[in-house]
Design a protein around this motif. Sequence first.
Motif, mmCIF file in Angstrom:
data_model
loop_
_atom_site.group_PDB
_atom_site.id
_atom_site.type_symbol
_atom_site.label_atom_id
_atom_site.label_comp_id
_atom_site.label_asym_id
_atom_site.label_seq_id
_atom_site.Cartn_x
_atom_site.Cartn_y
_atom_site.Cartn_z
ATOM 1 N N LEU A 167 0.809 -1.219 0.000
ATOM 2 C CA LEU A 167 0.000 0.000 0.000
ATOM 3 C C LEU A 167 0.842 1.269 0.000
ATOM 4 O O LEU A 167 0.295 2.374 -0.071
ATOM 5 C CB LEU A 167 -0.914 0.012 1.231
ATOM 6 C CG LEU A 167 -1.990 -1.069 1.272
ATOM 7 C CD1 LEU A 167 -2.716 -1.043 2.608
ATOM 8 C CD2 LEU A 167 -2.977 -0.882 0.125
ATOM 9 N N ARG A 168 2.148 1.131 0.093
ATOM 10 C CA ARG A 168 3.009 2.306 0.225
ATOM 11 C C ARG A 168 2.807 3.310 -0.926
ATOM 12 O O ARG A 168 2.641 4.510 -0.691
ATOM 13 C CB ARG A 168 4.473 1.889 0.288
ATOM 14 C CG ARG A 168 5.411 3.092 0.363
ATOM 15 C CD ARG A 168 6.876 2.724 0.267
ATOM 16 N NE ARG A 168 7.654 3.940 0.158
ATOM 17 C CZ ARG A 168 8.077 4.652 1.191
ATOM 18 N NH1 ARG A 168 7.809 4.255 2.430
ATOM 19 N NH2 ARG A 168 8.762 5.759 1.005
ATOM 20 N N GLY A 169 2.839 2.834 -2.147
ATOM 21 C CA GLY A 169 2.736 3.736 -3.284
ATOM 22 C C GLY A 169 1.443 4.525 -3.285
ATOM 23 O O GLY A 169 1.435 5.737 -3.524
ATOM 24 N N GLU A 170 0.338 3.842 -3.019
ATOM 25 C CA GLU A 170 -0.967 4.504 -3.007
ATOM 26 C C GLU A 170 -1.043 5.565 -1.915
ATOM 27 O O GLU A 170 -1.538 6.683 -2.150
ATOM 28 C CB GLU A 170 -2.057 3.452 -2.800
ATOM 29 C CG GLU A 170 -3.473 3.997 -2.791
ATOM 30 C CD GLU A 170 -4.504 2.905 -2.585
ATOM 31 O OE1 GLU A 170 -5.687 3.259 -2.349
ATOM 32 O OE2 GLU A 170 -4.155 1.711 -2.655
ATOM 33 N N LEU A 171 -0.543 5.249 -0.719
ATOM 34 C CA LEU A 171 -0.631 6.204 0.382
ATOM 35 C C LEU A 171 0.392 7.321 0.234
ATOM 36 O O LEU A 171 0.129 8.465 0.646
ATOM 37 C CB LEU A 171 -0.478 5.478 1.713
ATOM 38 C CG LEU A 171 -1.766 4.727 2.099
ATOM 39 C CD1 LEU A 171 -1.493 3.638 3.109
ATOM 40 C CD2 LEU A 171 -2.797 5.710 2.643
ATOM 41 N N ALA A 172 1.539 7.045 -0.366
ATOM 42 C CA ALA A 172 2.504 8.116 -0.636
ATOM 43 C C ALA A 172 1.912 9.118 -1.624
ATOM 44 O O ALA A 172 2.090 10.339 -1.480
ATOM 45 C CB ALA A 172 3.809 7.538 -1.171
#
Length: 398
Positions: A167-172
Motif C-alpha cells: 500500500l506504500r505507493g498509493e498512500l505516498a
Amino acid sequence: MVSAYAELEERMRGRLGGRECLYVPSCRFGLYLALRHWCRPGGRVLMSPVNDDVIFFVVLAAGLRPVQAPLDPRDGSIDTAAVPDSVWQELSAVLTTNLYGNPDPAPELRSRCDRSGIPLIEDAAHAIGSTVGGRPVGTYGEASVFSLSKHTGAKAGGFLTLADPALRGELAAARDALLHPTRATAELAYLTRPYAEAALRGLRLARAARATVRLLGLEEREEIRMPLRADELARALPAAPALEPFHSWVRVDMHDYRLRPGTGRLRRTTRMLARLDPVLDAHRDGTARLLTSEYGTPGAPQGTAQPLFRVPLLVEDRDTAIDALARHRITTGYVYDPPLDRYAGETFTDPSPAPAPAAWFARHALPVDPRHADEVLPVLRTAGIRPAHLSAAPEGAR
C-alpha cells in the motif's frame, strides 16, 4: 530517485522490525490519511474520550463519527471488555491512543477487530518506545501513526506505518496530493525557534517564551480544550471528508501539520531521531521512579518500565498540584479534561457507554515529564498534595 525521507523512514523501519514506514509532516496528518484509506465516509470509529481534541476533529474531517470508549481509570487505556456487543456491531474501525505512552490492549483489540472484520489503527504519538505483548506499540494495526514532536523533541514530522507494504505507493501519492508547498518563512521560523526559546529560558523569561510561541501561532489554547464552536462545526460536517473545512481546528498548536518539509527541517529531524535511544532510557528511569511513588498507577506491572512520554500521576487536586509545580518553574501539559463526550456532546459524538471511569481519570491525572521525577516528587510532597485512590473511583471502574 531516492526519496528525501529515505533515511528517516529506514531508521523507523529498524525500530519496528521492518514494518513499512512512510514519512508524514505530522501525526495528525498521517492519521487523516489512514482514516480516509481504511474507512468509508459515514463510518463509526471507537476512540478514547481522554485524548487531544485535535484528533477528535481529524476523525470528523475524515467524514467519520467518533464513538467514545470506556476506559480503565488506572491509566486511561481502552477497556475492551466494557465495550458492549451492540457497539462493536456498528463500528467501522478502532483507533487506539496509547495515552502518555501507556499501551492500549492491542492484542485484545486486534483479536476483537479481526472478529468484527474492521481495521485497527494505532495512534502511537506518545508511544514511540512502548511495547505491548512483547511487540512495539504500532505493530498490531493495519496502520499506525507516530510523532517526532514528542520524545525526539523535533516539533515536526512523523510516520504512517503499514502492515501491508504493497500500500506504500498509493498512500505516498495520497500524502503528496494533500501536502502544502514548502514555505521559506516557515522553514526559517522552525530552524530558529529552538534558539529563541533557549535564550529566553536562559534569561528566565518563561512567560516571554510562551508569549513568543503564541505569537508565532504555535500555541493557541487559553484553556485545556480549544473552543468547540459548535455552530461552525455543524456547518463544516456536510463537507467531510476534507481537511479544508476543518483546518481551523486541525491546525491548532501546529500550523505546519501538512507542510512539505524543507531540507533543513528534515536534517534536524533526522539528527534528533538518531539520538532517541538515550532519551528513551531517561524516560524509562524517571517513569519507574514516579510509578513506584505514592502517586503512581495502582497495580502497575513490575519490571522494566515503559518510556512514558508523560507519567499520569493520580492526585486528588490536580489544579493545586499544577500550581505548586509552576511555582518551581515545572510546567505540566497534555491534560485532556473534560472527556471528549462531555466536551462535544451527542451532536458530534456517541458518548461512552461507561463514562464515569474516564471522567475520574481525566480529573485526577497529572501528566509529568519523567525526566523531572526527582524535582516533581519533593514539590508535591512539600505542598501536601494527596494521591487519588481508586477506592474513590466511580462505580464500574476496575
